[in-house]
Design an enzyme around this catalytic site. Structure first.
Site, PDB file in Angstrom:
ATOM      1  N   ASN A  95       4.875  -5.704  -8.306  1.00  0.00           N
ATOM      2  CA  ASN A  95       4.383  -5.820  -6.928  1.00  0.00           C
ATOM      3  C   ASN A  95       4.291  -4.458  -6.253  1.00  0.00           C
ATOM      4  O   ASN A  95       4.609  -4.301  -5.080  1.00  0.00           O
ATOM      5  CB  ASN A  95       5.224  -6.803  -6.105  1.00  0.00           C
ATOM      6  CG  ASN A  95       6.641  -6.329  -5.851  1.00  0.00           C
ATOM      7  OD1 ASN A  95       7.176  -5.519  -6.609  1.00  0.00           O
ATOM      8  ND2 ASN A  95       7.263  -6.825  -4.801  1.00  0.00           N
ATOM      9  N   PHE A  96       3.804  -3.471  -7.029  1.00  0.00           N
ATOM     10  CA  PHE A  96       3.442  -2.194  -6.431  1.00  0.00           C
ATOM     11  C   PHE A  96       2.196  -2.375  -5.562  1.00  0.00           C
ATOM     12  O   PHE A  96       1.473  -3.371  -5.674  1.00  0.00           O
ATOM     13  CB  PHE A  96       3.133  -1.159  -7.520  1.00  0.00           C
ATOM     14  CG  PHE A  96       4.324  -0.778  -8.361  1.00  0.00           C
ATOM     15  CD1 PHE A  96       5.270   0.116  -7.888  1.00  0.00           C
ATOM     16  CD2 PHE A  96       4.489  -1.310  -9.630  1.00  0.00           C
ATOM     17  CE1 PHE A  96       6.356   0.471  -8.671  1.00  0.00           C
ATOM     18  CE2 PHE A  96       5.572  -0.961 -10.414  1.00  0.00           C
ATOM     19  CZ  PHE A  96       6.511  -0.068  -9.935  1.00  0.00           C
ATOM     20  N   ARG A 103      -2.053   3.357 -12.470  1.00  0.00           N
ATOM     21  CA  ARG A 103      -1.910   4.799 -12.623  1.00  0.00           C
ATOM     22  C   ARG A 103      -0.700   5.165 -13.476  1.00  0.00           C
ATOM     23  O   ARG A 103      -0.653   6.251 -14.066  1.00  0.00           O
ATOM     24  CB  ARG A 103      -1.814   5.468 -11.243  1.00  0.00           C
ATOM     25  CG  ARG A 103      -3.131   5.408 -10.466  1.00  0.00           C
ATOM     26  CD  ARG A 103      -3.129   6.353  -9.287  1.00  0.00           C
ATOM     27  NE  ARG A 103      -2.190   5.963  -8.251  1.00  0.00           N
ATOM     28  CZ  ARG A 103      -2.463   5.101  -7.277  1.00  0.00           C
ATOM     29  NH1 ARG A 103      -3.654   4.517  -7.230  1.00  0.00           N
ATOM     30  NH2 ARG A 103      -1.573   4.821  -6.361  1.00  0.00           N
ATOM     31  N   ASP A 168       7.523 -13.915   2.753  1.00  0.00           N
ATOM     32  CA  ASP A 168       7.990 -13.309   1.503  1.00  0.00           C
ATOM     33  C   ASP A 168       8.550 -14.365   0.558  1.00  0.00           C
ATOM     34  O   ASP A 168       8.229 -14.385  -0.630  1.00  0.00           O
ATOM     35  CB  ASP A 168       9.093 -12.286   1.802  1.00  0.00           C
ATOM     36  CG  ASP A 168       8.580 -10.860   1.838  1.00  0.00           C
ATOM     37  OD1 ASP A 168       7.774 -10.497   0.969  1.00  0.00           O
ATOM     38  OD2 ASP A 168       8.999 -10.101   2.729  1.00  0.00           O
TER      39      ASP A 168
END
Length: 406
Positions: A95-96, A103, A168
Protein backbone atom coordinates in the site's frame (compact mmCIF):
# COMPACT_ATOMS: atom_id res chain seq x y z
CA UNK A 1 -7.71 -22.78 10.23
CA UNK A 2 -9.28 -21.72 6.95
CA UNK A 3 -6.13 -20.39 5.28
CA UNK A 4 -3.52 -22.84 6.57
CA UNK A 5 -0.87 -23.30 3.88
CA UNK A 6 -1.44 -19.87 2.30
CA UNK A 7 1.57 -17.55 2.43
CA UNK A 8 1.07 -13.80 2.24
CA UNK A 9 3.97 -11.37 1.89
CA UNK A 10 2.84 -7.95 3.07
CA UNK A 11 4.73 -4.76 2.22
CA UNK A 12 2.04 -2.73 4.02
CA UNK A 13 2.15 0.07 6.56
CA UNK A 14 -0.26 2.53 8.28
CA UNK A 15 -3.72 0.91 8.74
CA UNK A 16 -5.67 -0.09 5.62
CA UNK A 17 -3.10 -2.59 4.32
CA UNK A 18 -2.01 -4.00 7.70
CA UNK A 19 -5.67 -4.44 8.75
CA UNK A 20 -6.37 -6.41 5.57
CA UNK A 21 -3.32 -8.61 6.13
CA UNK A 22 -4.31 -9.15 9.76
CA UNK A 23 -7.72 -10.55 8.77
CA UNK A 24 -5.93 -13.11 6.59
CA UNK A 25 -3.39 -13.90 9.32
CA UNK A 26 -6.16 -14.49 11.84
CA UNK A 27 -7.72 -16.99 9.43
CA UNK A 28 -4.51 -18.99 9.46
CA UNK A 29 -2.44 -17.57 6.59
CA UNK A 30 1.31 -17.30 7.15
CA UNK A 31 1.64 -13.53 6.81
CA UNK A 32 5.19 -12.21 6.58
CA UNK A 33 5.36 -8.50 7.30
CA UNK A 34 8.21 -6.93 5.35
CA UNK A 35 9.37 -3.87 7.27
CA UNK A 36 12.01 -1.23 6.54
CA UNK A 37 15.14 -1.73 8.62
CA UNK A 38 13.99 1.03 10.96
CA UNK A 39 10.50 -0.47 11.28
CA UNK A 40 7.09 0.09 9.74
CA UNK A 41 5.48 3.50 10.18
CA UNK A 42 2.94 2.21 12.67
CA UNK A 43 5.73 1.23 15.09
CA UNK A 44 6.74 4.87 15.45
CA UNK A 45 3.39 6.66 15.77
CA UNK A 46 0.29 6.06 17.86
CA UNK A 47 -2.94 7.88 18.51
CA UNK A 48 -2.96 9.66 21.88
CA UNK A 49 0.78 8.84 22.08
CA UNK A 50 -0.05 5.37 23.45
CA UNK A 51 3.00 3.13 23.70
CA UNK A 52 2.90 -0.04 25.82
CA UNK A 53 6.40 -0.79 27.07
CA UNK A 54 7.73 0.80 23.89
CA UNK A 55 5.21 -0.87 21.54
CA UNK A 56 2.86 1.45 19.66
CA UNK A 57 -0.85 1.00 20.18
CA UNK A 58 -1.23 1.69 16.47
CA UNK A 59 1.07 -1.25 15.70
CA UNK A 60 -0.76 -3.53 18.13
CA UNK A 61 -4.16 -2.90 16.56
CA UNK A 62 -3.29 -4.23 13.09
CA UNK A 63 -0.30 -6.60 13.20
CA UNK A 64 -1.55 -9.64 15.06
CA UNK A 65 -0.45 -13.12 13.88
CA UNK A 66 2.25 -11.86 11.51
CA UNK A 67 5.92 -12.68 11.36
CA UNK A 68 8.34 -9.79 10.83
CA UNK A 69 11.39 -9.49 8.58
CA UNK A 70 13.34 -6.26 8.25
CA UNK A 71 14.58 -5.52 4.70
CA UNK A 72 16.29 -2.61 2.98
CA UNK A 73 14.40 -2.60 -0.32
CA UNK A 74 16.74 0.05 -1.69
CA UNK A 75 19.66 -2.40 -1.58
CA UNK A 76 20.29 -5.09 -4.17
CA UNK A 77 20.61 -7.78 -1.51
CA UNK A 78 17.40 -6.67 0.21
CA UNK A 79 15.48 -6.74 -3.07
CA UNK A 80 16.83 -10.22 -3.80
CA UNK A 81 15.45 -11.44 -0.46
CA UNK A 82 12.12 -9.85 -1.38
CA UNK A 83 12.14 -11.62 -4.74
CA UNK A 84 12.68 -14.96 -3.02
CA UNK A 85 9.78 -14.21 -0.69
CA UNK A 86 7.57 -13.34 -3.65
CA UNK A 87 8.57 -16.50 -5.51
CA UNK A 88 7.07 -18.63 -2.73
CA UNK A 89 4.05 -16.45 -1.99
CA UNK A 90 0.39 -17.00 -2.76
CA UNK A 91 -0.36 -13.31 -2.19
CA UNK A 92 1.73 -10.15 -2.30
CA UNK A 93 0.24 -7.03 -0.67
CA UNK A 94 1.42 -3.42 -0.80
CA UNK A 95 0.00 0.00 0.00
CA UNK A 96 2.68 2.43 -1.08
CA UNK A 97 1.60 5.51 -2.99
CA UNK A 98 0.95 4.44 -6.62
CA UNK A 99 4.20 3.97 -8.53
CA UNK A 100 6.52 3.55 -5.53
CA UNK A 101 6.43 -0.27 -5.51
CA UNK A 102 7.06 -0.22 -9.28
CA UNK A 103 10.14 1.98 -8.83
CA UNK A 104 11.51 -0.47 -6.27
CA UNK A 105 11.43 -3.12 -9.00
CA UNK A 106 8.15 -4.81 -8.10
CA UNK A 107 5.64 -3.79 -10.74
CA UNK A 108 2.89 -6.25 -11.59
CA UNK A 109 4.90 -7.34 -14.63
CA UNK A 110 7.96 -7.90 -12.44
CA UNK A 111 5.93 -9.98 -9.99
CA UNK A 112 4.46 -12.10 -12.79
CA UNK A 113 7.98 -12.91 -14.01
CA UNK A 114 8.90 -14.09 -10.51
CA UNK A 115 5.63 -15.87 -9.74
CA UNK A 116 3.11 -16.05 -12.62
CA UNK A 117 0.16 -17.16 -10.49
CA UNK A 118 0.70 -14.78 -7.59
CA UNK A 119 -2.19 -12.63 -6.36
CA UNK A 120 -1.06 -9.02 -6.29
CA UNK A 121 -3.12 -6.84 -3.95
CA UNK A 122 -2.68 -3.08 -3.74
CA UNK A 123 -4.33 -0.61 -1.41
CA UNK A 124 -4.20 3.15 -1.92
CA UNK A 125 -5.95 6.34 -1.00
CA UNK A 126 -7.65 7.16 -4.29
CA UNK A 127 -6.81 4.32 -6.67
CA UNK A 128 -3.80 3.64 -8.89
CA UNK A 129 -4.88 5.97 -11.73
CA UNK A 130 -6.82 9.19 -12.17
CA UNK A 131 -6.38 12.83 -11.14
CA UNK A 132 -6.21 12.05 -7.40
CA UNK A 133 -3.94 9.01 -7.61
CA UNK A 134 -0.86 10.77 -6.23
CA UNK A 135 -2.65 12.61 -3.45
CA UNK A 136 -2.02 11.45 0.12
CA UNK A 137 -4.55 8.88 1.30
CA UNK A 138 -5.77 9.02 4.88
CA UNK A 139 -9.02 8.17 6.64
CA UNK A 140 -10.16 11.71 7.43
CA UNK A 141 -9.41 12.89 3.89
CA UNK A 142 -11.53 10.06 2.49
CA UNK A 143 -14.35 10.83 4.93
CA UNK A 144 -14.33 14.41 3.64
CA UNK A 145 -14.15 13.70 -0.11
CA UNK A 146 -16.75 10.92 0.01
CA UNK A 147 -19.39 13.10 1.65
CA UNK A 148 -19.37 11.11 4.89
CA UNK A 149 -18.56 14.17 7.03
CA UNK A 150 -21.39 16.16 5.48
CA UNK A 151 -24.09 13.56 6.17
CA UNK A 152 -22.83 12.71 9.65
CA UNK A 153 -23.21 16.38 10.46
CA UNK A 154 -26.02 18.82 9.74
CA UNK A 155 -26.05 22.27 8.17
CA UNK A 156 -26.58 23.73 11.65
CA UNK A 157 -23.66 22.09 13.43
CA UNK A 158 -21.49 21.61 10.34
CA UNK A 159 -19.70 18.56 8.91
CA UNK A 160 -18.89 15.99 11.58
CA UNK A 161 -16.21 13.28 11.32
CA UNK A 162 -16.87 9.77 12.55
CA UNK A 163 -15.09 9.09 15.84
CA UNK A 164 -12.87 6.27 14.55
CA UNK A 165 -10.84 5.33 11.45
CA UNK A 166 -13.75 3.39 9.97
CA UNK A 167 -12.75 3.99 6.35
CA UNK A 168 -9.30 2.49 6.90
CA UNK A 169 -10.72 -0.50 8.73
CA UNK A 170 -13.46 -1.12 6.17
CA UNK A 171 -10.89 -0.70 3.40
CA UNK A 172 -8.79 -3.42 5.01
CA UNK A 173 -11.81 -5.72 5.16
CA UNK A 174 -12.62 -5.07 1.49
CA UNK A 175 -8.98 -5.74 0.58
CA UNK A 176 -9.08 -9.08 2.41
CA UNK A 177 -12.42 -9.89 0.74
CA UNK A 178 -10.93 -9.29 -2.69
CA UNK A 179 -7.90 -11.44 -1.90
CA UNK A 180 -10.11 -14.31 -0.75
CA UNK A 181 -12.06 -14.10 -4.00
CA UNK A 182 -8.81 -14.14 -5.96
CA UNK A 183 -7.65 -17.22 -4.04
CA UNK A 184 -10.86 -19.03 -5.01
CA UNK A 185 -10.34 -18.01 -8.65
CA UNK A 186 -6.78 -19.33 -8.58
CA UNK A 187 -8.00 -22.66 -7.22
CA UNK A 188 -10.57 -22.87 -10.04
CA UNK A 189 -8.60 -21.42 -12.93
CA UNK A 190 -4.94 -21.46 -11.88
CA UNK A 191 -4.74 -17.74 -12.58
CA UNK A 192 -3.41 -14.85 -10.54
CA UNK A 193 -5.41 -11.65 -10.06
CA UNK A 194 -4.63 -7.99 -9.46
CA UNK A 195 -6.77 -6.85 -6.51
CA UNK A 196 -7.11 -3.12 -5.81
CA UNK A 197 -8.74 -1.42 -2.83
CA UNK A 198 -8.84 2.27 -1.99
CA UNK A 199 -9.93 4.47 0.88
CA UNK A 200 -12.21 6.58 -1.30
CA UNK A 201 -14.06 3.51 -2.61
CA UNK A 202 -14.25 2.15 0.94
CA UNK A 203 -15.81 5.40 2.14
CA UNK A 204 -18.35 5.35 -0.69
CA UNK A 205 -19.17 1.68 -0.04
CA UNK A 206 -19.96 2.48 3.60
CA UNK A 207 -22.67 4.84 2.39
CA UNK A 208 -24.35 2.65 -0.22
CA UNK A 209 -27.86 2.89 1.21
CA UNK A 210 -27.71 6.63 1.75
CA UNK A 211 -26.18 7.40 -1.65
CA UNK A 212 -28.67 5.30 -3.60
CA UNK A 213 -31.58 6.96 -1.77
CA UNK A 214 -30.09 10.43 -2.30
CA UNK A 215 -29.61 10.09 -6.06
CA UNK A 216 -32.69 7.97 -6.76
CA UNK A 217 -34.83 10.38 -4.75
CA UNK A 218 -33.52 13.46 -6.56
CA UNK A 219 -32.43 14.97 -3.25
CA UNK A 220 -30.43 18.13 -2.62
CA UNK A 221 -28.23 18.95 0.35
CA UNK A 222 -31.15 20.71 2.05
CA UNK A 223 -32.40 17.25 3.03
CA UNK A 224 -29.52 17.05 5.54
CA UNK A 225 -31.17 19.69 7.73
CA UNK A 226 -32.84 17.83 10.59
CA UNK A 227 -33.62 17.92 14.30
CA UNK A 228 -30.47 17.34 16.36
CA UNK A 229 -31.80 14.05 17.80
CA UNK A 230 -32.12 12.38 14.39
CA UNK A 231 -29.20 10.15 13.41
CA UNK A 232 -29.50 10.26 9.60
CA UNK A 233 -31.19 12.31 6.91
CA UNK A 234 -32.93 9.35 5.25
CA UNK A 235 -34.54 7.44 8.14
CA UNK A 236 -37.98 8.27 9.44
CA UNK A 237 -38.21 9.39 13.05
CA UNK A 238 -37.57 8.28 15.71
CA UNK A 239 -34.26 6.86 14.42
CA UNK A 240 -31.80 8.73 16.64
CA UNK A 241 -30.52 9.75 20.07
CA UNK A 242 -32.85 10.86 22.86
CA UNK A 243 -32.32 12.29 26.33
CA UNK A 244 -33.12 10.72 29.69
CA UNK A 245 -32.93 12.34 33.11
CA UNK A 246 -29.56 10.70 33.73
CA UNK A 247 -28.11 10.17 30.26
CA UNK A 248 -29.13 9.31 26.72
CA UNK A 249 -30.12 6.30 24.62
CA UNK A 250 -31.00 5.50 21.03
CA UNK A 251 -34.38 4.55 19.63
CA UNK A 252 -34.56 2.82 16.26
CA UNK A 253 -37.45 2.01 13.92
CA UNK A 254 -40.68 1.08 15.71
CA UNK A 255 -44.46 1.31 15.61
CA UNK A 256 -45.59 4.82 16.54
CA UNK A 257 -48.61 3.65 18.56
CA UNK A 258 -46.57 1.14 20.53
CA UNK A 259 -43.92 3.77 21.31
CA UNK A 260 -46.61 6.21 22.49
CA UNK A 261 -48.02 3.52 24.78
CA UNK A 262 -44.58 2.61 26.10
CA UNK A 263 -44.04 6.21 27.16
CA UNK A 264 -47.70 6.85 28.05
CA UNK A 265 -47.38 10.07 26.04
CA UNK A 266 -50.41 12.08 24.91
CA UNK A 267 -48.12 14.22 22.74
CA UNK A 268 -46.93 11.15 20.81
CA UNK A 269 -50.45 9.74 20.52
CA UNK A 270 -51.45 12.96 18.72
CA UNK A 271 -48.96 12.22 15.91
CA UNK A 272 -49.35 8.44 15.61
CA UNK A 273 -50.73 8.76 12.08
CA UNK A 274 -48.29 11.44 10.92
CA UNK A 275 -45.75 10.89 8.14
CA UNK A 276 -42.71 10.29 10.30
CA UNK A 277 -40.27 11.09 7.50
CA UNK A 278 -41.75 14.34 6.25
CA UNK A 279 -42.67 15.43 9.77
CA UNK A 280 -39.61 13.87 11.38
CA UNK A 281 -38.41 17.00 13.18
CA UNK A 282 -41.69 17.59 15.00
CA UNK A 283 -41.94 13.92 15.95
CA UNK A 284 -38.35 13.88 17.22
CA UNK A 285 -38.96 16.96 19.36
CA UNK A 286 -42.05 15.39 20.92
CA UNK A 287 -40.23 12.13 21.59
CA UNK A 288 -37.31 13.94 23.19
CA UNK A 289 -39.74 15.71 25.50
CA UNK A 290 -41.32 12.39 26.44
CA UNK A 291 -38.10 10.47 27.13
CA UNK A 292 -36.49 13.30 29.11
CA UNK A 293 -38.80 12.75 32.09
CA UNK A 294 -37.56 9.17 32.68
CA UNK A 295 -34.25 7.67 33.72
CA UNK A 296 -32.39 5.33 31.37
CA UNK A 297 -33.35 2.38 33.59
CA UNK A 298 -37.04 3.37 33.52
CA UNK A 299 -36.94 3.73 29.74
CA UNK A 300 -35.20 0.36 29.42
CA UNK A 301 -37.94 -1.37 31.40
CA UNK A 302 -40.73 0.29 29.41
CA UNK A 303 -39.10 -0.26 26.02
CA UNK A 304 -38.27 -3.90 26.73
CA UNK A 305 -41.82 -4.56 27.91
CA UNK A 306 -43.25 -3.13 24.68
CA UNK A 307 -40.65 -4.61 22.31
CA UNK A 308 -39.18 -1.26 21.30
CA UNK A 309 -35.83 -1.35 19.48
CA UNK A 310 -33.51 0.71 21.67
CA UNK A 311 -29.97 0.58 23.05
CA UNK A 312 -27.95 2.26 25.79
CA UNK A 313 -25.08 4.49 24.70
CA UNK A 314 -21.90 2.87 25.95
CA UNK A 315 -18.64 4.71 26.31
CA UNK A 316 -15.36 2.86 25.78
CA UNK A 317 -14.86 2.43 29.52
CA UNK A 318 -18.19 0.56 29.65
CA UNK A 319 -17.25 -2.04 27.03
CA UNK A 320 -15.12 -4.46 29.02
CA UNK A 321 -18.05 -5.02 31.40
CA UNK A 322 -20.66 -5.42 28.66
CA UNK A 323 -22.09 -8.95 29.13
CA UNK A 324 -22.62 -9.64 25.42
CA UNK A 325 -19.13 -8.49 24.46
CA UNK A 326 -17.70 -10.60 27.27
CA UNK A 327 -19.69 -13.64 26.14
CA UNK A 328 -18.59 -13.12 22.52
CA UNK A 329 -14.92 -12.76 23.50
CA UNK A 330 -14.62 -9.53 21.58
CA UNK A 331 -11.54 -8.53 23.58
CA UNK A 332 -8.45 -10.54 24.43
CA UNK A 333 -6.17 -10.02 27.42
CA UNK A 334 -2.52 -10.09 26.38
CA UNK A 335 0.58 -9.90 28.57
CA UNK A 336 3.01 -7.52 26.93
CA UNK A 337 6.42 -7.20 28.56
CA UNK A 338 4.89 -7.58 32.00
CA UNK A 339 1.80 -5.48 31.39
CA UNK A 340 -1.70 -6.77 30.71
CA UNK A 341 -3.58 -5.00 27.93
CA UNK A 342 -6.71 -5.67 25.89
CA UNK A 343 -6.61 -6.25 22.16
CA UNK A 344 -9.61 -6.46 19.86
CA UNK A 345 -10.13 -9.99 18.54
CA UNK A 346 -10.84 -11.00 14.94
CA UNK A 347 -14.51 -10.11 14.27
CA UNK A 348 -15.73 -13.46 12.89
CA UNK A 349 -16.11 -16.85 14.55
CA UNK A 350 -15.23 -20.09 12.76
CA UNK A 351 -16.95 -23.27 13.96
CA UNK A 352 -17.87 -21.26 17.04
CA UNK A 353 -14.29 -20.38 17.90
CA UNK A 354 -12.32 -17.14 18.08
CA UNK A 355 -9.15 -17.36 15.94
CA UNK A 356 -6.14 -17.83 18.19
CA UNK A 357 -3.32 -15.37 18.72
CA UNK A 358 -0.38 -17.42 17.45
CA UNK A 359 2.35 -14.81 17.33
CA UNK A 360 2.86 -11.11 17.96
CA UNK A 361 6.05 -9.69 16.48
CA UNK A 362 7.02 -7.08 19.03
CA UNK A 363 10.38 -6.28 17.44
CA UNK A 364 11.54 -5.26 13.96
CA UNK A 365 12.85 -8.33 12.16
CA UNK A 366 11.87 -10.66 14.96
CA UNK A 367 11.57 -13.57 12.51
CA UNK A 368 14.22 -12.52 9.99
CA UNK A 369 16.54 -15.44 10.67
CA UNK A 370 13.90 -18.15 10.52
CA UNK A 371 12.33 -16.68 7.36
CA UNK A 372 15.72 -16.46 5.64
CA UNK A 373 16.42 -20.07 6.63
CA UNK A 374 13.10 -21.07 5.05
CA UNK A 375 14.19 -19.31 1.87
CA UNK A 376 17.37 -21.41 1.74
CA UNK A 377 19.90 -18.91 3.10
CA UNK A 378 22.75 -20.48 5.05
CA UNK A 379 24.01 -19.16 8.35
CA UNK A 380 26.93 -17.50 6.55
CA UNK A 381 24.55 -15.95 4.01
CA UNK A 382 22.44 -14.51 6.82
CA UNK A 383 25.51 -13.15 8.58
CA UNK A 384 26.60 -11.45 5.36
CA UNK A 385 23.18 -9.89 4.84
CA UNK A 386 23.18 -8.61 8.41
CA UNK A 387 26.70 -7.24 7.97
CA UNK A 388 25.68 -5.21 4.93
CA UNK A 389 22.49 -4.10 6.71
CA UNK A 390 20.38 -5.34 3.83
CA UNK A 391 18.36 -7.07 6.54
CA UNK A 392 17.90 -6.59 10.27
CA UNK A 393 17.19 -9.24 12.89
CA UNK A 394 16.20 -8.60 16.47
CA UNK A 395 17.12 -12.10 17.58
CA UNK A 396 20.40 -13.97 17.75
CA UNK A 397 20.98 -17.26 15.93
CA UNK A 398 20.01 -19.34 18.95
CA UNK A 399 16.71 -17.58 19.56
CA UNK A 400 14.53 -19.75 17.36
CA UNK A 401 11.33 -20.13 19.37
CA UNK A 402 8.57 -17.74 18.43
CA UNK A 403 7.43 -15.38 21.11
CA UNK A 404 3.91 -16.41 22.02
CA UNK A 405 1.44 -13.91 23.44
CA UNK A 406 -0.75 -15.28 26.20
Amino acid sequence: MLLNGIRVVSFCHFLQGPAGAQYLADMGADVIKVEPVNGAHERHWSGADVFVEGISGFYLCANRNKRSIGLDLKSDAGREVARRLIAGADVVMENFRPGVFDRLGFSEADLRKINPEVIFASASGFGSTGPMAQQPGQDLLAQARSGLLSVTGTPERGPTPVGAAIVDQHGGALLALGILGALVRRLREGKGTRVEASLINSAIDLQGEALVNFFAGGMTREVLDREKNLATWFHAAPYGVYPARDGSLVVSLCDAAVLADALDSAELREVVSSDRYRERDEYARRLAGATSSYTVAELAERFDRHGIWWAPINYYDDLLADPQLTHAKVFREVKLRGRTIHLVNHPNRYDGEVPSLRVLALEIGEHTREILAELGYSGDDVAALLQTKAVVASRGPDETAERKAS
